[in-house]
Design a protein around this motif. Structure first.
Motif, PDB file in Angstrom:
ATOM      1  N   ARG A  50     -11.081  -3.166 -11.885  1.00 27.46           N
ATOM      2  CA  ARG A  50      -9.836  -3.909 -12.058  1.00 27.46           C
ATOM      3  C   ARG A  50      -8.632  -3.013 -11.807  1.00 27.46           C
ATOM      4  O   ARG A  50      -7.637  -3.457 -11.240  1.00 27.46           O
ATOM      5  CB  ARG A  50      -9.771  -4.501 -13.464  1.00 27.46           C
ATOM      6  N   LYS A  51      -8.715  -1.755 -12.209  1.00 25.53           N
ATOM      7  CA  LYS A  51      -7.589  -0.835 -12.051  1.00 25.53           C
ATOM      8  C   LYS A  51      -7.205  -0.647 -10.584  1.00 25.53           C
ATOM      9  O   LYS A  51      -6.041  -0.423 -10.281  1.00 25.53           O
ATOM     10  CB  LYS A  51      -7.884   0.517 -12.698  1.00 25.53           C
ATOM     11  N   HIS A  52      -8.162  -0.735  -9.685  1.00 26.59           N
ATOM     12  CA  HIS A  52      -7.853  -0.572  -8.267  1.00 26.59           C
ATOM     13  C   HIS A  52      -6.992  -1.724  -7.762  1.00 26.59           C
ATOM     14  O   HIS A  52      -6.014  -1.515  -7.041  1.00 26.59           O
ATOM     15  CB  HIS A  52      -9.144  -0.481  -7.447  1.00 26.59           C
ATOM     16  N   LEU A  53      -7.354  -2.937  -8.155  1.00 27.13           N
ATOM     17  CA  LEU A  53      -6.570  -4.094  -7.735  1.00 27.13           C
ATOM     18  C   LEU A  53      -5.215  -4.122  -8.432  1.00 27.13           C
ATOM     19  O   LEU A  53      -4.205  -4.486  -7.829  1.00 27.13           O
ATOM     20  CB  LEU A  53      -7.356  -5.371  -7.988  1.00 27.13           C
ATOM     21  N   ASP A  54      -5.172  -3.716  -9.711  1.00 28.55           N
ATOM     22  CA  ASP A  54      -3.892  -3.598 -10.416  1.00 28.55           C
ATOM     23  C   ASP A  54      -2.979  -2.608  -9.709  1.00 28.55           C
ATOM     24  O   ASP A  54      -1.785  -2.855  -9.530  1.00 28.55           O
ATOM     25  CB  ASP A  54      -4.096  -3.138 -11.862  1.00 28.55           C
ATOM     26  N   TRP A  55      -3.545  -1.462  -9.342  1.00 24.64           N
ATOM     27  CA  TRP A  55      -2.762  -0.443  -8.633  1.00 24.64           C
ATOM     28  C   TRP A  55      -2.174  -1.016  -7.352  1.00 24.64           C
ATOM     29  O   TRP A  55      -0.998  -0.810  -7.059  1.00 24.64           O
ATOM     30  CB  TRP A  55      -3.638   0.771  -8.303  1.00 24.64           C
ATOM     31  N   PHE A  56      -2.995  -1.732  -6.593  1.00 24.65           N
ATOM     32  CA  PHE A  56      -2.506  -2.298  -5.342  1.00 24.65           C
ATOM     33  C   PHE A  56      -1.350  -3.250  -5.600  1.00 24.65           C
ATOM     34  O   PHE A  56      -0.310  -3.171  -4.940  1.00 24.65           O
ATOM     35  CB  PHE A  56      -3.624  -3.027  -4.592  1.00 24.65           C
ATOM     36  N   LEU A  57      -1.504  -4.146  -6.561  1.00 26.61           N
ATOM     37  CA  LEU A  57      -0.465  -5.131  -6.829  1.00 26.61           C
ATOM     38  C   LEU A  57       0.816  -4.486  -7.343  1.00 26.61           C
ATOM     39  O   LEU A  57       1.913  -4.920  -6.994  1.00 26.61           O
ATOM     40  CB  LEU A  57      -0.963  -6.169  -7.836  1.00 26.61           C
ATOM     41  N   LYS A  58       0.692  -3.446  -8.131  1.00 24.18           N
ATOM     42  CA  LYS A  58       1.883  -2.824  -8.710  1.00 24.18           C
ATOM     43  C   LYS A  58       2.560  -1.839  -7.759  1.00 24.18           C
ATOM     44  O   LYS A  58       3.780  -1.819  -7.652  1.00 24.18           O
ATOM     45  CB  LYS A  58       1.523  -2.126 -10.013  1.00 24.18           C
ATOM     46  N   ASN A  59       1.788  -1.021  -7.090  1.00 23.13           N
ATOM     47  CA  ASN A  59       2.373   0.051  -6.292  1.00 23.13           C
ATOM     48  C   ASN A  59       2.595  -0.306  -4.826  1.00 23.13           C
ATOM     49  O   ASN A  59       3.634   0.012  -4.267  1.00 23.13           O
ATOM     50  CB  ASN A  59       1.511   1.311  -6.382  1.00 23.13           C
ATOM     51  N   HIS A  60       1.640  -0.942  -4.230  1.00 22.32           N
ATOM     52  CA  HIS A  60       1.764  -1.247  -2.807  1.00 22.32           C
ATOM     53  C   HIS A  60       2.758  -2.371  -2.552  1.00 22.32           C
ATOM     54  O   HIS A  60       3.401  -2.411  -1.509  1.00 22.32           O
ATOM     55  CB  HIS A  60       0.403  -1.618  -2.223  1.00 22.32           C
ATOM     56  N   LEU A  61       2.902  -3.271  -3.508  1.00 25.11           N
ATOM     57  CA  LEU A  61       3.759  -4.435  -3.306  1.00 25.11           C
ATOM     58  C   LEU A  61       5.093  -4.357  -4.038  1.00 25.11           C
ATOM     59  O   LEU A  61       5.827  -5.341  -4.087  1.00 25.11           O
ATOM     60  CB  LEU A  61       3.015  -5.700  -3.738  1.00 25.11           C
ATOM     61  N   THR A  75      -4.939 -13.852  -3.228  1.00 16.57           N
ATOM     62  CA  THR A  75      -6.046 -13.188  -2.545  1.00 16.57           C
ATOM     63  C   THR A  75      -6.843 -12.324  -3.513  1.00 16.57           C
ATOM     64  O   THR A  75      -8.084 -12.317  -3.488  1.00 16.57           O
ATOM     65  CB  THR A  75      -5.524 -12.343  -1.366  1.00 16.57           C
ATOM     66  N   VAL A  76      -6.161 -11.603  -4.387  1.00 15.19           N
ATOM     67  CA  VAL A  76      -6.842 -10.764  -5.377  1.00 15.19           C
ATOM     68  C   VAL A  76      -7.680 -11.631  -6.315  1.00 15.19           C
ATOM     69  O   VAL A  76      -8.801 -11.263  -6.683  1.00 15.19           O
ATOM     70  CB  VAL A  76      -5.819  -9.904  -6.150  1.00 15.19           C
ATOM     71  N   ARG A  77      -7.160 -12.799  -6.674  1.00 16.90           N
ATOM     72  CA  ARG A  77      -7.935 -13.709  -7.523  1.00 16.90           C
ATOM     73  C   ARG A  77      -9.199 -14.193  -6.811  1.00 16.90           C
ATOM     74  O   ARG A  77     -10.245 -14.353  -7.452  1.00 16.90           O
ATOM     75  CB  ARG A  77      -7.075 -14.897  -7.936  1.00 16.90           C
ATOM     76  N   LEU A  78      -9.107 -14.433  -5.518  1.00 20.10           N
ATOM     77  CA  LEU A  78     -10.295 -14.820  -4.749  1.00 20.10           C
ATOM     78  C   LEU A  78     -11.330 -13.697  -4.743  1.00 20.10           C
ATOM     79  O   LEU A  78     -12.528 -13.944  -4.887  1.00 20.10           O
ATOM     80  CB  LEU A  78      -9.918 -15.162  -3.308  1.00 20.10           C
ATOM     81  N   ILE A  79     -10.858 -12.467  -4.567  1.00 18.66           N
ATOM     82  CA  ILE A  79     -11.771 -11.316  -4.577  1.00 18.66           C
ATOM     83  C   ILE A  79     -12.459 -11.212  -5.935  1.00 18.66           C
ATOM     84  O   ILE A  79     -13.675 -11.019  -6.011  1.00 18.66           O
ATOM     85  CB  ILE A  79     -11.019 -10.020  -4.223  1.00 18.66           C
ATOM     86  N   ALA A  80     -11.681 -11.361  -7.016  1.00 17.28           N
ATOM     87  CA  ALA A  80     -12.256 -11.281  -8.361  1.00 17.28           C
ATOM     88  C   ALA A  80     -13.262 -12.411  -8.582  1.00 17.28           C
ATOM     89  O   ALA A  80     -14.329 -12.196  -9.167  1.00 17.28           O
ATOM     90  CB  ALA A  80     -11.153 -11.344  -9.407  1.00 17.28           C
ATOM     91  N   ARG A  81     -12.953 -13.615  -8.089  1.00 17.25           N
ATOM     92  CA  ARG A  81     -13.882 -14.740  -8.228  1.00 17.25           C
ATOM     93  C   ARG A  81     -15.181 -14.448  -7.488  1.00 17.25           C
ATOM     94  O   ARG A  81     -16.274 -14.700  -7.981  1.00 17.25           O
ATOM     95  CB  ARG A  81     -13.264 -16.022  -7.696  1.00 17.25           C
ATOM     96  N   SER A  86     -14.190 -11.683 -14.574  1.00 15.31           N
ATOM     97  CA  SER A  86     -13.275 -12.560 -15.315  1.00 15.31           C
ATOM     98  C   SER A  86     -11.886 -11.926 -15.442  1.00 15.31           C
ATOM     99  O   SER A  86     -11.181 -12.162 -16.408  1.00 15.31           O
ATOM    100  CB  SER A  86     -13.851 -12.861 -16.697  1.00 15.31           C
ATOM    101  N   TRP A  87     -11.525 -11.131 -14.454  1.00 15.85           N
ATOM    102  CA  TRP A  87     -10.229 -10.462 -14.471  1.00 15.85           C
ATOM    103  C   TRP A  87      -9.116 -11.467 -14.253  1.00 15.85           C
ATOM    104  O   TRP A  87      -9.242 -12.393 -13.463  1.00 15.85           O
ATOM    105  CB  TRP A  87     -10.166  -9.403 -13.378  1.00 15.85           C
ATOM    106  N   VAL A  88      -8.010 -11.273 -14.955  1.00 11.08           N
ATOM    107  CA  VAL A  88      -6.854 -12.152 -14.822  1.00 11.08           C
ATOM    108  C   VAL A  88      -5.709 -11.331 -14.228  1.00 11.08           C
ATOM    109  O   VAL A  88      -5.380 -10.262 -14.722  1.00 11.08           O
ATOM    110  CB  VAL A  88      -6.446 -12.735 -16.194  1.00 11.08           C
TER     111      VAL A  88
END
Length: 91
Positions: A50-61, A75-81, A86-88
């Motif tokens: 989860r931390k990798h996707l959080d990092w992308f959303l916070k830092n890259h964007l 898109t991140v929600r689709l990847i998690a699904r 159960s990441w939110v």
């Protein structure tokens, strides 16, 4: 030599909507994959946490507009699904 990870095949089961929507999600997922691979050397979503996707959303964007961030969150929600996690993720 290993084959590169096929993001199209990975997301095929969870992609819905119009052709343009599916293409946008695939394009964004490949960008997410490239950034996480460059930063953490984790090539496939199966190795992500989860931390990798959080990092992308916070830092890259962080310099992107609200609409861009919104579509990446989708898109991140689709990847998690697809991962069965159960990441939110929110905006």
């Amino acid at each position: 030599m290993t084959k590169p990870f096929d993001m199209d095949l990975f997301l095929a089961g969870v992609l819905t909507g119009s052709h343009a929507t599916r293409q946008r999600h695939l394009r964004q997922a490949k960008i997410i994959q490239a950034e996480i691979t460059e930063r953490w050397q984790r090539d496939t979503p199966w190795a992500w946490q989860r931390k990798h996707l959080d990092w992308f959303l916070k830092n890259h964007l962080e310099q992107r507009g609200d609409y861009t961030r919104y579509y990446y969150v989708l898109t991140v929600r689709l990847i998690a699904r697809r991962l069965g996690a159960s990441w939110v993720f929110g905006l």
